[in-house]
Motif scaffolding. Structure first.
Motif, PDB file in Angstrom:
ATOM      1  N   LYS A  43       0.832  -1.209   0.000  1.00  0.00           N
ATOM      2  CA  LYS A  43       0.000   0.000   0.000  1.00  0.00           C
ATOM      3  C   LYS A  43       0.866   1.259   0.000  1.00  0.00           C
ATOM      4  O   LYS A  43       0.486   2.280  -0.547  1.00  0.00           O
ATOM      5  N   ARG A  59      -5.250  13.843   0.627  1.00  0.00           N
ATOM      6  CA  ARG A  59      -5.831  12.767   1.456  1.00  0.00           C
ATOM      7  C   ARG A  59      -5.383  12.891   2.915  1.00  0.00           C
ATOM      8  O   ARG A  59      -4.898  11.951   3.522  1.00  0.00           O
ATOM      9  N   LEU A 115      -8.235   4.510  -5.660  1.00  0.00           N
ATOM     10  CA  LEU A 115      -6.870   4.828  -5.230  1.00  0.00           C
ATOM     11  C   LEU A 115      -5.817   4.211  -6.140  1.00  0.00           C
ATOM     12  O   LEU A 115      -4.694   4.716  -6.228  1.00  0.00           O
ATOM     13  N   MET A 168       1.978   1.845  -3.509  1.00  0.00           N
ATOM     14  CA  MET A 168       0.921   2.433  -4.355  1.00  0.00           C
ATOM     15  C   MET A 168       0.493   3.815  -3.880  1.00  0.00           C
ATOM     16  O   MET A 168      -0.464   4.383  -4.398  1.00  0.00           O
ATOM     17  N   ASN A 169       1.173   4.344  -2.880  1.00  0.00           N
ATOM     18  CA  ASN A 169       0.825   5.655  -2.300  1.00  0.00           C
ATOM     19  C   ASN A 169      -0.572   5.664  -1.703  1.00  0.00           C
ATOM     20  O   ASN A 169      -1.218   6.701  -1.614  1.00  0.00           O
ATOM     21  N   ILE A 170      -1.054   4.495  -1.301  1.00  0.00           N
ATOM     22  CA  ILE A 170      -2.334   4.435  -0.592  1.00  0.00           C
ATOM     23  C   ILE A 170      -2.097   4.816   0.863  1.00  0.00           C
ATOM     24  O   ILE A 170      -2.931   5.447   1.496  1.00  0.00           O
ATOM     25  N   MET A 171      -0.925   4.428   1.347  1.00  0.00           N
ATOM     26  CA  MET A 171      -0.493   4.852   2.689  1.00  0.00           C
ATOM     27  C   MET A 171       0.794   5.641   2.558  1.00  0.00           C
ATOM     28  O   MET A 171       1.533   5.450   1.585  1.00  0.00           O
ATOM     29  N   GLU A 172       1.053   6.468   3.552  1.00  0.00           N
ATOM     30  CA  GLU A 172       2.316   7.200   3.575  1.00  0.00           C
ATOM     31  C   GLU A 172       3.281   6.519   4.529  1.00  0.00           C
ATOM     32  O   GLU A 172       2.868   6.081   5.607  1.00  0.00           O
ATOM     33  N   VAL A 226      -8.225   2.652   2.872  1.00  0.00           N
ATOM     34  CA  VAL A 226      -7.108   2.162   2.059  1.00  0.00           C
ATOM     35  C   VAL A 226      -7.549   1.056   1.103  1.00  0.00           C
ATOM     36  O   VAL A 226      -6.717   0.379   0.524  1.00  0.00           O
TER      37      VAL A 226
END
Lengths: 303, 529
Positions: free
Chosen positions: A45, B221, B82, A48-52, B77
């Motif tokens: 994630k 975001r 996304l 995929m830049n879904i999380m930092e 998420v």
């Protein structure tokens, strides 16, 4: 293709990733393996830049993951077990929706993959089984000829037939892509991965080619001329050591056909016979996981 | 790609959107029929002139906006968007487009349908309906979109809304309890002609906050940061709306004066030779404690109208001690010459009034009064004659549909004939005086201006609920007492001249009156008829 360097991710007080580093070379198929909670999904994630990330750097397709743009995303196929889709759309409507986002979308390939995976176009997504949803996700990840395919636990909860279909769908396209796949269904991915990265509690234990891993690990059975006892200190690379009667068994993580006899005899007297058997990826994974959980972090690095 | 995302949302949400549109249209048609049946009757409430949006429609609209936002939720998420090559800007614009097309187009159609039932000119109606929808879009729909962008699902949204409602309820309770106390201390702009300044500033806070939240959410975001910003924006909105200091609001209003400097020559001075104010006897024998200070107005341009929007009086006693004495609103002067400033001793705050009235020095000692006045000068715009039970008429080019009036008589200045007109859209400006064209001798008119709403430059255009024109006429007897002759109901048959005014300049004046006593300037009671 992917470069991960000293990656940390902290959720409140829990460190999910602790300085993770690994590379995925172009054209390779890397398996990211580890037990539940090891940090595989978190890593993907972040890619995929879904999380930092809390700390560290990730480059994907030559770009910092935090600056990943639609240009890069149009070259990445992503399939995750937990992915949420607009349930009220039919499969065909959903494909119609995402198709315009990908300039390289290949309609012939789309038709071919949909046929191969036997997807019902008029069925609503919310009415699909879990396996069907995963197949649909894969069918949406392949037709634009992605340079990179990221698969997060794609086989989790699927029956054998669906796994086989998914694998066939994947293998049909895998030659053109770099693949990063996280899984603990090791037997299924063994035939399609070239490299493996083992993660335990947010750390990388090792990254190695599949061939190297298979060569390096052996289940060793040593027969003695007396009752076997456990060594006082575990020799480097020996795991899961057990003594039963006159037989001592262990997994050797630094196997070398030429050196095994000498290494064993240096540790143990009265050796009568030594047998070394190749291991499945699943057995290696199980051994490594058990071993990692019984060792201190500093020792894990020795693997 | 904006259209592609919109099409996806439409496929998912069209049943809800169709239901919302049907309810909107049905409500408008129902209202048009209901009001049409009452055309021969009277409009007493301006809200009847504009489609009333029932609570159900507001909740339904909010629900639909929530669904629009959460089709591609920002927090979380697992959402599909996304991992798709979707520009964040396109996603935001697609959501705004969905709000416009699914919420506001039906609303606009409802407004037009309703207005068409009244045969209003299409251009005028379209302008009003569009501006009303833009106002609702900016002031309600987009803030709701920003709010829903902070939540993953409707359960979360409802929980957050309940929390905000709870906090807001406490704030409003606090505001209600302490409103006048704060007013007395800081002199806030609420419920004055400059309320538009606090409303505009609050709307600006809301708009900037909404834009910030939408940017933070859709481009970065940052849900946690956005939720923090939401709290700050909400507190800022409430503070500015309810507690913007009067002086700041007046200063901003001054900047927007259309004819700044026109009031330069206007002077207000105390006139010690002026007669004491006269009142009819009260039902109770006690003389009212209010002071009526005779003043003289000069420099007022002919046909202009002068209003002291707010005036604050401080008393300085012989000992050098001083006290805040009174905070009053709306002293009107229709011409140069004599007039009165009524000091009600802080009527805006009962506790302060009691403190002032119970201060023995006020009633027993001579004192110097220092009166600060914040004033507005008005110029006439249009004048129309009408029968008091008037027929449809035009005011400033706007169709006014119905009129009604009635007489209520009581012992004080509340004796009045009220003139009401329901107009759509509300004409600008909407400050009015009404006078009898031929007052029965020996009575004379006493012009009194009434403003529906405030002095906002966009008043009447952007108010979603609209408003009616409502003003009063007075007659004064030869002694200067406000009252009507016997048989005053005959006045229904007389003609009234309705004059509209617009505020052109705002300025301040100060009057210092040395050595006066309270008892010298209370009202003089005159016999009843």
């Amino acid at each position: 293709m992917i470069h991960v360097e000293n990656l940390w991710k902290t959720f409140r007080r829990h460190d999910a990733l602790r300085g993770l580093s690994f590379n995925v070379e172009p054209g390779s198929a890397m398996a990211l393996i580890g037990a539940n909670g090891a940090g595989k999904t978190t890593t993907l994630k972040i890619l995929m830049n879904i999380m930092e990330p809390t700390r560290g750097h990730v480059r994907i397709l030559g770009v910092d993951s935090r600056r990943i743009s639609p240009k890069e995303l149009s070259q990445i196929g992503y399939v995750a077990e937990s992915q949420e889709f607009p349930g009220a759309l039919t499969v065909a409507e959903y494909v119609d929706y995402i198709r315009p986002f990908y300039p390289t979308w290949d309609r012939d390939l789309e038709t071919s993959v949909r046929r191969q995976l036997d997807l019902p176009p008029k069925r609503r997504i919310r009415d699909l089984s879990h396996g069907m949803r995963m197949k649909m996700a894969l069918a949406c990840a392949l037709p634009f000829h992605p340079k990179l395919l990221i698969l997060d636990e794609p086989f989790s909860g699927l029956d054998l037939l669906v796994r086989e279909e998914l694998m066939q769908g994947l293998l049909g396209q895998a030659d053109e892509m770099t693949v990063l796949i996280s899984s603990h269904e090791l037997d299924e991915i063994a035939g399609m991965t070239t490299d493996v990265a083992f993660i335990e509690e947010g750390r990388l234990l090792f990254q190695e080619s599949m061939g190297g891993l298979a060569d390096r690990f052996r289940e060793v059975r040593v027969t003695l001329d007396r009752d076997a006892t456990l060594p006082i200190a575990n020799p480097n690379g020996w795991m899961n050591i057990q003594a039963v009667g006159s037989v001592l068994t262990f997994v050797d993580g630094h196997y070398s056909e030429r050196e095994l006899g000498e290494r064993v005899r240096k540790q143990i007297d009265g050796v009568r016979n030594i047998d070394a058997e190749a291991m499945t990826l699943r057995s290696i994974f199980t051994t490594l996981t058990r071993h990692a959980r019984t060792k201190r972090p500093a020792e894990n690095g020795e693997l | 790609m904006i259209w592609n995302i919109f099409k996806k949302d439409w496929k998912l949400l069209w049943p809800y959107a169709a239901l919302f549109a049907a309810v909107q249209i049905a409500a408008a048609v129902n209202l048009a029929f209901r009001s049409g049946a009452n055309r021969s009757g009277a409009f007493n409430n301006a809200a009847d002139v504009i489609p009333v949006v029932p609570v159900a429609i507001v909740i339904g609209g909010a629900y639909l906006i929530g669904l629009i936002a959460q089709q591609d939720a920002i927090p979380g998420v697992r959402q599909d968007w996304l991992v798709r090559p979707i520009r964040r800007r396109d996603l935001l614009l697609a959501k705004i487009l969905s709000v416009v097309l699914l919420i506001h187009i039906p609303m606009l159609a409802g407004d037009l349908l309703y207005g068409a039932a009244y045969h209003f000119p299409l251009g005028q109606l379209l302008e009003f309906a569009v501006s009303r929808n833009v106002f609702i879009l900016l002031g309600l729909s987009l803030p709701l979109l920003a709010f829903f962008s902070l939540t993953k699902n409707l359960k979360e949204a409802i929980a957050a809304a309940l929390a905000i409602a709870g906090v807001s309820f406490l704030v409003l309770m606090f505001s209600d309890v302490y409103h006048w106390q704060v007013n007395w201390i800081y002199r806030i702009a609420q419920e004055t002609g400059f309320e538009w300044v606090s409303q505009s500033a609050a709307n600006l806070v809301l708009l900037v906050g909404t834009a910030s939240i939408l940017m933070l959410q859709y481009f970065r975001r940052r849900t946690l940061a956005s939720r923090f910003v939401t709290g700050i924006v909400w507190i800022g909105y409430v503070l500015v709306l309810f507690f913007l200091p009067w002086k700041a609001a007046f200063a901003i209003g001054e900047k927007f004066s259309s004819d700044s400097g026109m009031g330069e020559r206007v002077d207000v001075s105390f006139d010690p030779s002026g007669a004491r104010y006269k009142l009819m006897p009260p039902t109770q024998s006690e003389i009212p404690p209010e002071m009526y200070l005779p003043v003289r107005i000069s420099g007022l341009p002919s046909d202009a109208y002068l209003r002291a929007d707010l005036y604050f009086t401080r008393a300085v006693f012989a000992s050098g001690e001083s006290r805040d004495l009174s905070l009053d609103q709306k002293a009107d002067f229709s011409a140069n010459g004599p007039g009165y400033l009524k000091l009600e001793f802080a009527p805006l705050y009962a506790l302060a009034r009691e403190e002032a009235m119970n201060d023995p020095r006020v009633k027993t000692q001579p004192m110097q009064l220092e009166i600060q006045l914040w004033m507005t000068l008005f110029k006439p715009v249009d004048s129309s004659g009408m029968h008091s039970m008037g027929a449809p008429m035009k005011i400033n080019g706007t169709d006014c549909i119905l009129s009604s009036n009635y007489v209520s008589t009581s012992w004080d200045d509340t004796s009045e004939m009220e003139v009401q007109l329901g107009c759509t859209p509300v004409p600008k400006p909407y400050c009015y005086t009404a006078v009898f064209q031929n007052p029965p001798a020996p009575y004379v008119n006493r012009p009194s201006m009434n403003c529906s709403g405030d002095y906002g430059p966009f008043a009447g255009r952007l108010l979603p609920g609209g408003s009616s024109i409502s003003t009063v006429t007075y007659l004064r007897d030869p002694a200067g007492v406000v009252r009507y002759p016997s048989g005053s109901k005959d006045l229904f048959k007389s003609k009234i001249t309705l004059t509209s005014y617009r505020p052109v300049d705002h300025f301040t004046r100060k009057i210092v009156i040395p050595g006066i006593r309270h008892s010298e300037w209370t009202a003089e009671i005159v016999p009843a008829n």
